[in-house]
Design a protein around this motif. Structure first.
Motif, PDB file in Angstrom:
ATOM      1  N   PHE A  64     -10.846  76.406 -14.749  1.00  0.00           N
ATOM      2  CA  PHE A  64     -11.326  75.049 -14.555  1.00  0.00           C
ATOM      3  C   PHE A  64     -10.823  74.521 -13.218  1.00  0.00           C
ATOM      4  CE2 PHE A  64      -7.248  74.426 -16.565  1.00  0.00           C
ATOM      5  CZ  PHE A  64      -6.724  73.291 -15.973  1.00  0.00           C
ATOM      6  N   THR A  65     -11.604  73.608 -12.674  1.00  0.00           N
ATOM      7  CA  THR A  65     -11.304  72.956 -11.404  1.00  0.00           C
ATOM      8  C   THR A  65     -11.567  71.469 -11.615  1.00  0.00           C
ATOM      9  OG1 THR A  65     -13.577  73.134 -10.613  1.00  0.00           O
ATOM     10  CG2 THR A  65     -12.114  74.996 -10.126  1.00  0.00           C
ATOM     11  N   PRO A  66     -11.266  70.654 -10.641  1.00  0.00           N
ATOM     12  CA  PRO A  66     -11.584  69.227 -10.799  1.00  0.00           C
ATOM     13  C   PRO A  66     -13.064  68.971 -11.083  1.00  0.00           C
ATOM     14  CG  PRO A  66     -10.093  69.527  -8.967  1.00  0.00           C
ATOM     15  CD  PRO A  66     -10.502  70.905  -9.424  1.00  0.00           C
ATOM     16  N   SER A  67     -13.945  69.856 -10.610  1.00  0.00           N
ATOM     17  CA  SER A  67     -15.377  69.653 -10.850  1.00  0.00           C
ATOM     18  C   SER A  67     -15.868  70.382 -12.106  1.00  0.00           C
ATOM     19  CB  SER A  67     -16.181  70.134  -9.640  1.00  0.00           C
ATOM     20  OG  SER A  67     -15.987  71.516  -9.463  1.00  0.00           O
ATOM     21  N   GLN A  68     -15.026  71.215 -12.709  1.00  0.00           N
ATOM     22  CA  GLN A  68     -15.419  71.942 -13.918  1.00  0.00           C
ATOM     23  C   GLN A  68     -14.275  71.913 -14.926  1.00  0.00           C
ATOM     24  OE1 GLN A  68     -16.887  75.973 -13.411  1.00  0.00           O
ATOM     25  NE2 GLN A  68     -15.987  76.549 -15.351  1.00  0.00           N
ATOM     26  N   MET A  69     -14.413  71.085 -15.911  1.00  0.00           N
ATOM     27  CA  MET A  69     -13.384  71.015 -16.951  1.00  0.00           C
ATOM     28  C   MET A  69     -13.701  72.040 -18.035  1.00  0.00           C
ATOM     29  SD  MET A  69     -11.347  68.888 -15.727  1.00  0.00           S
ATOM     30  CE  MET A  69     -10.211  68.787 -17.073  1.00  0.00           C
TER      31      MET A  69
END
Length: 141
Positions: A64-69
């Motif tokens: 996960f990244t800030p744009s993909q939880m």
């Protein structure tokens, strides 16, 4: 060692390779990885190999990244092989020299490679252990 230069996939591949379909869930796939102690499965549809799915593909679901939880675990495990598989994959033919397979495995850090026939059907799978066996056989060891 010169004998190794002439060896082909057909002489060392596992012919009865297990496959999966794109409809299988990630949970089922995870259970298969655990049971069979494999690192990848060719994905078949209508008798043709359309991709490969690896343990790494399952792990990618959990990044996960800030744009993909990350969604809940159960939701991820309900995804299908078709959602996570790699459709552009490395494969070889049965007449491919093992020297080429060895180079592909090292260059791409892969553990096994599907062997495909002329109709894009699975003929077998060649794994690192198969290449190591060929090296030992050819060196007299």
């Amino acid at each position: 060692m010169y004998k190794f230069l002439e060896q082909t996939v057909a002489g060392y591949m596992t012919r009865a390779a297990k496959t999966v379909t794109r409809e299988r869930t990630v949970r089922e796939l995870s259970d298969m990885f655990e049971r069979d102690d494999f690192n990848s499965y060719p994905v078949e549809e209508d008798g043709q190999v359309i991709g490969i799915v690896t343990k790494f593909d399952i792990l990618k679901c959990f990044i996960f990244t800030p744009s993909q939880m990350v969604p809940p675990y159960e939701q991820l495990m309900s995804r299908t092989v078709g959602d996570v598989m790699t459709s552009e994959f490395i494969y070889v033919r049965t007449d491919t020299k093992l020297t080429r397979v060895l180079q592909l495995m090292v260059d791409h850090r892969i553990r096994s490679v599907p062997a495909i026939d002329d109709e894009h059907r699975l003929a077998g799978i060649i794994a690192r252990r198969d290449v190591l066996k060929a090296l030992a056989d050819c060196s007299g060891g």
